[in-house]
Design an enzyme around this catalytic site. Structure first.
Site, PDB file in Angstrom:
ATOM      1  N   ARG A 158      18.051  -7.931 -33.786  1.00  0.00           N
ATOM      2  CA  ARG A 158      18.101  -7.642 -32.306  1.00  0.00           C
ATOM      3  C   ARG A 158      17.110  -6.402 -31.743  1.00  0.00           C
ATOM      4  O   ARG A 158      17.422  -5.293 -32.553  1.00  0.00           O
ATOM      5  CB  ARG A 158      19.403  -7.587 -31.736  1.00  0.00           C
ATOM      6  CG  ARG A 158      19.882  -9.096 -31.661  1.00  0.00           C
ATOM      7  CD  ARG A 158      21.224  -8.831 -30.736  1.00  0.00           C
ATOM      8  NE  ARG A 158      22.246  -8.293 -31.994  1.00  0.00           N
ATOM      9  CZ  ARG A 158      23.424  -8.013 -31.726  1.00  0.00           C
ATOM     10  NH1 ARG A 158      24.225  -8.474 -30.628  1.00  0.00           N
ATOM     11  NH2 ARG A 158      24.287  -7.724 -32.879  1.00  0.00           N
ATOM     12  N   PHE A 191      32.221   3.896 -32.050  1.00  0.00           N
ATOM     13  CA  PHE A 191      30.976   4.625 -32.209  1.00  0.00           C
ATOM     14  C   PHE A 191      30.324   4.127 -33.807  1.00  0.00           C
ATOM     15  O   PHE A 191      29.610   4.986 -34.259  1.00  0.00           O
ATOM     16  CB  PHE A 191      31.190   6.318 -32.176  1.00  0.00           C
ATOM     17  CG  PHE A 191      31.633   6.546 -30.914  1.00  0.00           C
ATOM     18  CD1 PHE A 191      30.471   6.758 -29.793  1.00  0.00           C
ATOM     19  CD2 PHE A 191      32.718   7.045 -30.685  1.00  0.00           C
ATOM     20  CE1 PHE A 191      31.224   7.111 -28.530  1.00  0.00           C
ATOM     21  CE2 PHE A 191      33.193   7.230 -29.299  1.00  0.00           C
ATOM     22  CZ  PHE A 191      32.270   7.375 -28.300  1.00  0.00           C
ATOM     23  N   ASP A 212      39.519 -15.869 -31.187  1.00  0.00           N
ATOM     24  CA  ASP A 212      38.162 -15.924 -31.124  1.00  0.00           C
ATOM     25  C   ASP A 212      37.981 -17.454 -30.283  1.00  0.00           C
ATOM     26  O   ASP A 212      38.867 -18.229 -30.584  1.00  0.00           O
ATOM     27  CB  ASP A 212      37.181 -15.967 -32.201  1.00  0.00           C
ATOM     28  CG  ASP A 212      35.731 -15.511 -31.638  1.00  0.00           C
ATOM     29  OD1 ASP A 212      35.208 -14.416 -31.749  1.00  0.00           O
ATOM     30  OD2 ASP A 212      34.888 -16.291 -31.136  1.00  0.00           O
ATOM     31  N   CYS A 263      22.093  -1.766 -29.483  1.00  0.00           N
ATOM     32  CA  CYS A 263      22.914  -1.010 -28.516  1.00  0.00           C
ATOM     33  C   CYS A 263      21.959  -0.019 -27.839  1.00  0.00           C
ATOM     34  O   CYS A 263      21.934   0.223 -26.770  1.00  0.00           O
ATOM     35  CB  CYS A 263      23.777  -0.163 -29.402  1.00  0.00           C
ATOM     36  SG  CYS A 263      24.846  -1.335 -30.259  1.00  0.00           S
ATOM     37  N   LYS A 288      30.462   6.748 -24.080  1.00  0.00           N
ATOM     38  CA  LYS A 288      29.894   5.908 -24.951  1.00  0.00           C
ATOM     39  C   LYS A 288      28.389   5.919 -24.505  1.00  0.00           C
ATOM     40  O   LYS A 288      27.389   6.075 -25.437  1.00  0.00           O
ATOM     41  CB  LYS A 288      30.549   4.781 -24.665  1.00  0.00           C
ATOM     42  CG  LYS A 288      29.846   3.439 -25.430  1.00  0.00           C
ATOM     43  CD  LYS A 288      29.823   3.466 -26.746  1.00  0.00           C
ATOM     44  CE  LYS A 288      28.941   2.411 -27.329  1.00  0.00           C
ATOM     45  NZ  LYS A 288      29.047   2.530 -28.986  1.00  0.00           N
TER      46      LYS A 288
HETATM   47  C1  UGA Z   1      24.403   2.861 -32.590  1.00  0.00           C
HETATM   48  C2  UGA Z   1      25.187   4.558 -32.563  1.00  0.00           C
HETATM   49  O1  UGA Z   1      24.671   5.121 -33.596  1.00  0.00           O
HETATM   50  C3  UGA Z   1      26.604   4.097 -32.815  1.00  0.00           C
HETATM   51  O2  UGA Z   1      27.264   5.288 -32.802  1.00  0.00           O
HETATM   52  C4  UGA Z   1      26.995   3.136 -31.872  1.00  0.00           C
HETATM   53  O3  UGA Z   1      28.500   2.878 -31.988  1.00  0.00           O
HETATM   54  C5  UGA Z   1      26.268   1.842 -31.748  1.00  0.00           C
HETATM   55  O4  UGA Z   1      24.877   2.226 -31.607  1.00  0.00           O
HETATM   56  C6  UGA Z   1      26.751   0.935 -30.876  1.00  0.00           C
HETATM   57  O5  UGA Z   1      26.630   1.282 -29.562  1.00  0.00           O
HETATM   58  O6  UGA Z   1      27.482   0.040 -31.021  1.00  0.00           O
HETATM   59  P1  UGA Z   1      23.514   1.218 -34.631  1.00  0.00           P
HETATM   60  O7  UGA Z   1      22.805   0.668 -33.341  1.00  0.00           O
HETATM   61  O8  UGA Z   1      24.064   0.594 -35.322  1.00  0.00           O
HETATM   62  O9  UGA Z   1      24.298   2.471 -33.860  1.00  0.00           O
HETATM   63  O10 UGA Z   1      22.111   2.200 -35.268  1.00  0.00           O
HETATM   64  P2  UGA Z   1      21.820   3.443 -35.536  1.00  0.00           P
HETATM   65  O11 UGA Z   1      22.024   3.556 -36.982  1.00  0.00           O
HETATM   66  O12 UGA Z   1      22.394   4.476 -34.457  1.00  0.00           O
HETATM   67  O13 UGA Z   1      20.358   3.454 -35.246  1.00  0.00           O
HETATM   68  C7  UGA Z   1      19.618   3.045 -34.200  1.00  0.00           C
HETATM   69  C8  UGA Z   1      18.214   2.910 -34.423  1.00  0.00           C
HETATM   70  O14 UGA Z   1      17.473   4.507 -34.309  1.00  0.00           O
HETATM   71  C9  UGA Z   1      17.834   2.305 -35.583  1.00  0.00           C
HETATM   72  O15 UGA Z   1      16.655   1.296 -35.304  1.00  0.00           O
HETATM   73  C10 UGA Z   1      17.225   3.370 -36.544  1.00  0.00           C
HETATM   74  O16 UGA Z   1      16.009   3.122 -37.365  1.00  0.00           O
HETATM   75  C11 UGA Z   1      16.737   4.190 -35.415  1.00  0.00           C
HETATM   76  N1  UGA Z   1      16.550   5.778 -35.848  1.00  0.00           N
HETATM   77  C12 UGA Z   1      17.847   6.433 -36.322  1.00  0.00           C
HETATM   78  C13 UGA Z   1      15.562   6.393 -35.863  1.00  0.00           C
HETATM   79  O17 UGA Z   1      14.266   6.011 -35.604  1.00  0.00           O
HETATM   80  N2  UGA Z   1      15.456   7.833 -36.358  1.00  0.00           N
HETATM   81  C14 UGA Z   1      16.580   8.549 -36.758  1.00  0.00           C
HETATM   82  O18 UGA Z   1      16.592   9.547 -36.849  1.00  0.00           O
HETATM   83  C15 UGA Z   1      17.670   7.835 -36.645  1.00  0.00           C
END
Ligand code: UGA
Length: 432
Positions: free
Chosen positions: A322, A147, A30, A255, A199
């Site tokens: 974020r 993912f 890094d 993301c 992705k």
């Molecule tokens: C997301 C993807 O799920 C991962 O597969 C991916 O690797 C990652 O982005 C990335 O591109 O790096 P993440 O951003 O950590 O992961 O979060 P999630 O758990 O997917 O949730 C995203 C948002 O959706 C959160 O604000 C969560 O509260 C919301 N959410 C999720 C809902 O409002 N309803 C749901 O049923 C599920």
């Protein structure tokens, strides 16, 4: 295998620690000396359950070492993972300059060019562009998107649903198969652009599911239907599936918002208007502010209203704020003159840096709730589900509104206590 990882942020550090635990020899590079020092002394700079322990163990076992990006002679590795950031630039496009810097550094410091595995999220077409800039990468470039979800990144790493690799030749695929030889997940080998598209399409599709169920929930409110039952009913169809159908105050994080916007922009650059993506974004922006719209309808004037917002991170299990719905909501409420108390188990320090000075931060949820007229839950921490709601009732002032932005409280319990309960798509009184 000897695997070098460039970029020890969220994805790079999880990848390094997990690969080291699996027996690979990992060196993490890094540019940030402060970050390297803090990781070496067992203090990772962000909150991710179990990661600190895994990193410490790998360092102790000497399967993971940390180095500053610098000038070295004749470095050697079987493969290099690039996991540097690709933030949104001022132009609204994804900035891939950190990847370009990493590639130049690799070309000038390694004796034989190893396989270069790109885990950073890049818009489809980026790999081919980089190869035309650096033709020596052509047979070494592998797109291998990640993912991982924040808050459960280690278990996601260990239990992948699929392993994607995009490359120009069989050797690239073999390299990925060797790294992940102990995994049972199916491999999908494709060309580079298709791998990058997998992705983006995955994230956009999941965001689409969320915006879709949110609009259904809004309609349920108008019609007197119960969205939890609707979600369950449609999710049991295996063609739809039950996940990402929880309605509420929209999606946030580093993301979904960035990737959906970026895919929409990419589509426009190719003169294809992908209207669906823009609708997903518009719905989400509206959804994040639902509690504000609700309060604005309920009260003639929001000036001086005392509200507690519980939860600051974009979801539970992380201190990442974020594009958090909570942060966007607090800014909107604050602009309207609402007095805001807030509490979050891990995200207060990050939030203090971005929220207005008028926001009151508390170390205890009950101190934050004391004397407010409305409590809004914006992050699904289990701690909030298990609050002593009788105590909450006693310490709040009339009209004692609970806005459940995550549709996850026991509605009957809350309503039976006498609270005015509001969620998304749960307007009717629950009988359960
Ligand atoms: C997301 C993807 O799920 C991962 O597969 C991916 O690797 C990652 O982005 C990335 O591109 O790096 P993440 O951003 O950590 O992961 O979060 P999630 O758990 O997917 O949730 C995203 C948002 O959706 C959160 O604000 C969560 O509260 C919301 N959410 C999720 C809902 O409002 N309803 C749901 O049923 C599920």
């Amino acid at each position: 295998m000897k695997i070098d990882v460039i970029g020890l942020g969220y994805v790079g550090l999880v990848a390094s620690a997990c690969l080291a635990e699996e027996g690979h020899n990992v060196t993490g590079y890094d540019t940030n000396t402060k970050k390297l020092k803090s990781i070496s002394s067992g203090d990772i700079p962000f909150y991710e359950p179990n990661l600190n322990e895994l990193v410490k163990l790998a360092i102790q076992k000497q399967t993971f070492e940390l180095k500053k990006i610098d000038k070295y002679e004749n470095l050697f590795a079987d493969a290099i993972i690039i996991a540097v950031g690709t933030p949104l630039s001022n132009m609204g496009t994804l900035d891939i300059s950190q990847i370009q810097v990493a590639i130049k550094w690799i070309i000038s410091n390694y004796q034989n060019l190893p396989f270069i595995i790109i885990k950073s999220t890049v818009p489809p077409g980026t790999g081919e562009k980089l190869i035309s800039q650096y033709p020596e990468l052509a047979n070494k470039y592998i797109s291998n998107p990640e993912f991982l979800r924040e808050g459960q990144a280690i278990s996601d790493w260990k239990n992948p649903d699929r392993i994607i690799s995009g490359s120009k030749n069989l050797e690239g695929n073999k390299c990925i198969e060797k790294i992940y030889e102990n995994y049972t997940a199916p491999f999908v080998h494709s060309d580079i652009t298709s791998s990058e598209m997998i992705k983006f399409a995955s994230n956009a599709f999941l965001a689409n599911k969320i915006s879709f169920i949110n609009e259904i929930a809004n309609l349920c409110d108008k019609l007197g239907a119960y969205v939890d039952d609707v979600s369950k009913g449609i999710g049991l169809d295996p063609r739809i599936g039950p996940n990402y159908l929880i309605p509420g105050v929209g999606y946030g994080g580093s993301c979904f918002p960035k990737d959906v916007q970026s895919l929409s922009d990419l589509s426009m650059t190719h003169l294809q208007s992908f209207d669906l993506l823009q609708s997903i974004i518009t719905t989400n922006q509206k959804q994040q502010l639902m509690p504000y719209f609700y309060l604005s309808e309920k009260f003639d004037n929001l000036q001086g209203l005392k509200v507690c917002v519980l939860g600051l991170s974009f979801k539970a299990g992380t201190d990442d704020i974020r594009e958090s719905s909570s942060i966007n909501l607090i800014n909107q409420l604050s602009n309207s003159g609402v007095i805001i108390n807030t509490y979050d188990p891990v995200s207060i320090n990050n939030s203090k840096k971005v929220l207005p000075e008028t926001v009151n931060f508390f170390d205890d949820p009950f101190d934050a709730i004391n004397g407010v007229q409305a409590t809004i839950i914006m992050t699904e921490w289990s701690e909030f589900q298990n609050l002593d709601w009788k105590k909450v009732y006693k310490s709040m002032k009339n009209p004692k509104i609970i806005f459940d932005g995550k549709n996850y409280l026991n509605q009957k319990l809350i309503q039976d206590l006498g609270f005015e309960y509001f969620a998304v798509g749960r307007k009717i009184k629950s009988q359960k």
